[in-house]
Design an enzyme around this catalytic site. Structure first.
Site, PDB file in Angstrom:
ATOM      1  N   CYS A  96      33.330  11.753  39.880  1.00 42.29           N
ATOM      2  CA  CYS A  96      34.359  10.996  40.594  1.00 42.29           C
ATOM      3  C   CYS A  96      34.126  11.040  42.105  1.00 42.29           C
ATOM      4  O   CYS A  96      33.150  10.458  42.577  1.00 42.29           O
ATOM      5  CB  CYS A  96      35.750  11.488  40.189  1.00 42.29           C
ATOM      6  SG  CYS A  96      37.047  10.332  40.666  1.00 42.29           S
ATOM      7  N   HIS A 108      35.651  11.295  34.266  1.00 39.44           N
ATOM      8  CA  HIS A 108      35.817  12.754  34.224  1.00 39.44           C
ATOM      9  C   HIS A 108      35.344  13.321  32.882  1.00 39.44           C
ATOM     10  O   HIS A 108      36.119  13.366  31.926  1.00 39.44           O
ATOM     11  CB  HIS A 108      37.288  13.117  34.445  1.00 39.44           C
ATOM     12  CG  HIS A 108      37.719  12.920  35.862  1.00 39.44           C
ATOM     13  ND1 HIS A 108      37.631  13.903  36.817  1.00 39.44           N
ATOM     14  CD2 HIS A 108      38.211  11.833  36.494  1.00 39.44           C
ATOM     15  CE1 HIS A 108      38.064  13.439  37.983  1.00 39.44           C
ATOM     16  NE2 HIS A 108      38.417  12.183  37.803  1.00 39.44           N
ATOM     17  N   GLU A 111      34.982  16.253  32.033  1.00 43.39           N
ATOM     18  CA  GLU A 111      35.595  17.550  31.720  1.00 43.39           C
ATOM     19  C   GLU A 111      36.911  17.427  30.967  1.00 43.39           C
ATOM     20  O   GLU A 111      37.381  18.383  30.384  1.00 43.39           O
ATOM     21  CB  GLU A 111      35.810  18.357  33.015  1.00 43.39           C
ATOM     22  CG  GLU A 111      36.876  17.820  33.977  1.00 43.39           C
ATOM     23  CD  GLU A 111      36.378  16.698  34.895  1.00 43.39           C
ATOM     24  OE1 GLU A 111      35.340  16.090  34.584  1.00 43.39           O
ATOM     25  OE2 GLU A 111      37.052  16.431  35.904  1.00 43.39           O
ATOM     26  N   SER A 146      49.755  47.914  32.757  1.00 40.14           N
ATOM     27  CA  SER A 146      51.087  47.316  32.611  1.00 40.14           C
ATOM     28  C   SER A 146      51.453  47.128  31.145  1.00 40.14           C
ATOM     29  O   SER A 146      52.573  46.764  30.824  1.00 40.14           O
ATOM     30  CB  SER A 146      51.091  45.949  33.289  1.00 40.14           C
ATOM     31  OG  SER A 146      50.254  45.067  32.548  1.00 40.14           O
ATOM     32  N   GLY A 147      50.476  47.353  30.263  1.00 38.50           N
ATOM     33  CA  GLY A 147      50.704  47.023  28.855  1.00 38.50           C
ATOM     34  C   GLY A 147      50.185  45.631  28.547  1.00 38.50           C
ATOM     35  O   GLY A 147      50.050  45.252  27.398  1.00 38.50           O
ATOM     36  N   GLY A 148      49.922  44.832  29.572  1.00 39.07           N
ATOM     37  CA  GLY A 148      49.434  43.465  29.380  1.00 39.07           C
ATOM     38  C   GLY A 148      47.940  43.421  29.084  1.00 39.07           C
ATOM     39  O   GLY A 148      47.241  44.426  29.182  1.00 39.07           O
ATOM     40  N   VAL A 149      47.481  42.225  28.731  1.00 42.34           N
ATOM     41  CA  VAL A 149      46.091  42.067  28.299  1.00 42.34           C
ATOM     42  C   VAL A 149      45.102  42.376  29.431  1.00 42.34           C
ATOM     43  O   VAL A 149      44.130  43.119  29.237  1.00 42.34           O
ATOM     44  CB  VAL A 149      45.832  40.608  27.829  1.00 42.34           C
ATOM     45  CG1 VAL A 149      44.422  40.450  27.304  1.00 42.34           C
ATOM     46  CG2 VAL A 149      46.842  40.190  26.785  1.00 42.34           C
ATOM     47  N   ASP A 150      45.363  41.818  30.615  1.00 37.77           N
ATOM     48  CA  ASP A 150      44.359  41.893  31.682  1.00 37.77           C
ATOM     49  C   ASP A 150      44.091  43.333  32.122  1.00 37.77           C
ATOM     50  O   ASP A 150      42.931  43.757  32.196  1.00 37.77           O
ATOM     51  CB  ASP A 150      44.795  41.054  32.895  1.00 37.77           C
ATOM     52  CG  ASP A 150      45.072  39.605  32.518  1.00 37.77           C
ATOM     53  OD1 ASP A 150      44.605  39.187  31.442  1.00 37.77           O
ATOM     54  OD2 ASP A 150      45.752  38.907  33.283  1.00 37.77           O
ATOM     55  N   SER A 151      45.161  44.076  32.427  1.00 32.08           N
ATOM     56  CA  SER A 151      44.920  45.442  32.901  1.00 32.08           C
ATOM     57  C   SER A 151      44.347  46.296  31.783  1.00 32.08           C
ATOM     58  O   SER A 151      43.509  47.177  32.026  1.00 32.08           O
ATOM     59  CB  SER A 151      46.194  46.059  33.479  1.00 32.08           C
ATOM     60  OG  SER A 151      47.196  46.177  32.492  1.00 32.08           O
ATOM     61  N   SER A 152      44.733  46.022  30.533  1.00 30.21           N
ATOM     62  CA  SER A 152      44.218  46.828  29.421  1.00 30.21           C
ATOM     63  C   SER A 152      42.717  46.594  29.229  1.00 30.21           C
ATOM     64  O   SER A 152      41.949  47.540  29.050  1.00 30.21           O
ATOM     65  CB  SER A 152      44.946  46.482  28.112  1.00 30.21           C
ATOM     66  OG  SER A 152      46.328  46.632  28.273  1.00 30.21           O
TER      67      SER A 152
END
Ligand code: XMP
Length: 508
Positions: free
Chosen positions: A80, A168, A170, A222-228
């Site tokens: 584009c 586009h 994508e 934190s118990g969340g996915v990312d930090s775990s």
């Protein structure tokens, strides 16, 4: 050496999507602002994609790059605005189109002999979204595809490794988009498609070992996915030199602190669990303003974390589970806006530690794939997002331990119900909101005057927009009955049927 494709960002809303698609081809890529191309530090770059933009190439302040210099070094694909920029800078012409072209279009007159269009035939559907149009190509360019409305829908240079597409590839609606991106990345740039969760783990573990040496690292869970996932990855790299701190601010879900702590221990993490709930409850007493609640929780969290981290000798690094969408620099027409979101903002500066963010280049689903490849249990990987301030922003009005108890009980019934009915993985996020409303009810022969709660469940792909989840009536009826029957203090259950926008996912 990691081979990669660079996506130069000119501010399009679909730039991240280009990166997603390239990575789906198992090819590593990075998004870089249009004016930050790493000339002079080009290890591993095999090709460059120029993104779209809300600007016009002929604007005085249009974003520009040195196309000739780039094309001398790498194969280029302009999308584009990127395609228009190529054409315009090299002697072609770009003008406002009589009408903005938006939506599906069919390719005609496709040159399937060209590497970019290998396997793509006339009739392929593409997605257009542009207000400008190319009216003349540079001398050494030739057309590769047209649509009934757009003569130069795709083109290439006959002398240099440069391709441009007005559509586009994508976006989902361009049915030949993945083929085209694969043709560019593999047939033209020579990508090997070896990037995977496993290869990411191997190279990141090596890099972390090199980067951290014998240094000690502290990480807030934190118990969340990312930090775990960040913790398990670091644990694989440096073992017990990583200390994880998991703070209970008292606003977690029912039994979450103990069950997640147990999960972390089973994963072999060196984790310190800190029950600081009394301190948080005290500081939150009487506070009703949502932003004040967030500030108090953020500030208390930093204090508790800092105190605990100081008990470990000689810590040099603070690790965080920051992911790619948190740190991509996005552009706006008015200048460069850097979007940088850290859940524990302010910590690194305060603690005078160096920052280690091993997931900073991954999208959320890639983080999940890495977690699975690291052998983490599915219930940790596929958890719904949960706000940092937890139930504090789901209790409208002031917070007391009793209100938290009521909300935890109701929330537990809802979430367990979703799991038992196989609905948990079908929604993006769910929870219960405790409303500052009491209403009349009748239980047995008794008149009651108790609280109302709202159930909230949404579908989404990125939390930027969301729709209320169309959960079955029977399911909602069951959850409502169970909450009113079992949770003392609640006699009314509502279901939130607002989408985002104009509502938000959380009520506060
Ligand atoms: P909203 O309510 O803005 O939420 O639609 C979008 C996503 O962000 C989460 N959220 C937060 N996460 N700290 C966090 O870590 C916060 O203060 C916070 N507020 C909202 C929300 O749960 C949803 O996933």
């Amino acid at each position: 050496m990691q081979e990669k494709i660079i996506i130069l960002d000119f501010g399009s809303q679909t730039t991240q999507l280009i990166a997603r698609r390239v990575r789906e081809l198992n090819i590593y890529c990075e998004i870089i602002p249009y004016n930050k191309f790493p000339f002079g530090d080009e290890e591993g770059i095999i090709g460059v994609i120029l993104s779209g933009s809300p600007l016009s190439v002929y604007d005085k302040d249009a974003f520009r790059v040195d196309i000739t210099r780039l094309a001398a070094a790498y194969p280029l694909l302009g999308i584009c605005y990127g395609a228009q920029l190529m054409a315009y800078t090299l002697g072609g012409n770009v003008e406002p189109a009589p009408t903005r072209e938006y939506g599906r279009a069919c390719l005609a007159e496709v040159d399937s002999d060209d590497l970019l269009f290998k396997g793509i035939d006339a009739g392929a559907q593409v997605w257009m979204s542009h207000g400008d149009t190319i009216t003349a190509l540079p001398d050494d360019f030739k057309v590769l595809a047209s649509t009934p409305e757009v003569r130069f829908a795709a083109f290439r240079s006959t002398t240099r490794r440069m391709w441009g597409v007005q559509f586009h590839p994508e976006v989902f609606h361009s049915t030949c988009g993945m083929d085209l991106l694969r043709n560019f990345a593999v047939s033209i740039c020579g990508a090997h498609c070896t990037w995977s969760a496993e290869s990411f783990i191997d190279s990141t573990v090596d890099e972390l070992r090199r980067q951290l040496g014998n240094d000690k690292v502290v990480l807030g869970l934190s118990g969340g996915v990312d930090s775990s996932v960040a913790a398990v990855l670091l644990n694989r790299a440096i073992g017990s030199r990583l200390t994880c701190i998991f703070v209970d601010h008292g606003m977690l879900r029912k039994d979450e602190f103990t069950s997640v702590l147990r999960d972390y221990e089973c994963l072999g993490l060196n984790v310190v669990g800190v029950d600081a709930s009394a301190r948080f409850f005290k500081d939150l007493e009487g506070v009703t303003d949502p932003e004040k609640k967030r500030k108090i929780i953020g500030a208390d969290f930093i204090k508790v974390f800092d105190e605990e981290a100081h008990k470990i000798e000689d810590v040099r690094w603070l690790a965080q589970g920051t992911i790619y969408p948190d740190c991509i620099e996005s552009l706006s027409i008015t200048g460069t806006v850097i979007k940088s979101h850290h859940n524990v903002g302010g910590l690194p500066e305060k603690m005078n530690l160096r920052l280690c963010e091993p997931l900073r280049l991954l999208f959320k689903d890639e983080v999940r794939a890495v977690g699975r490849a690291l052998g983490m249990p599915e219930h940790l990987i596929s958890r719904h997002p949960f706000p940092g301030p937890g139930l504090a922003v789901r209790i409208l009005g002031d917070i007391t331990p009793e209100k938290v108890r009521i909300l935890q009980e109701a929330d537990h019934i809802f979430i367990q119900g979703l799991r038992d009915s196989g609905l948990y993985d079908k929604v993006w996020q769910a929870g219960v909101i405790l409303l500052p409303v009491q209403s009349v009810g009748v239980m047995g022969d008794e008149r009651t005057y108790e609280r109302a709660v709202a159930l909230r469940a949404v579908t989404s792909t990125d939390a930027m927009t969301a729709d209320w989840a169309h959960l079955p009536y029977e399911f909602l009826a069951g959850v409502s009955n169970e909450i009113i029957r079992k949770v003392r203090g609640v006699n009314r259950v509502c279901y939130d049927i607002s989408s985002k926008p104009p509502a938000t996912i959380e009520w506060e």
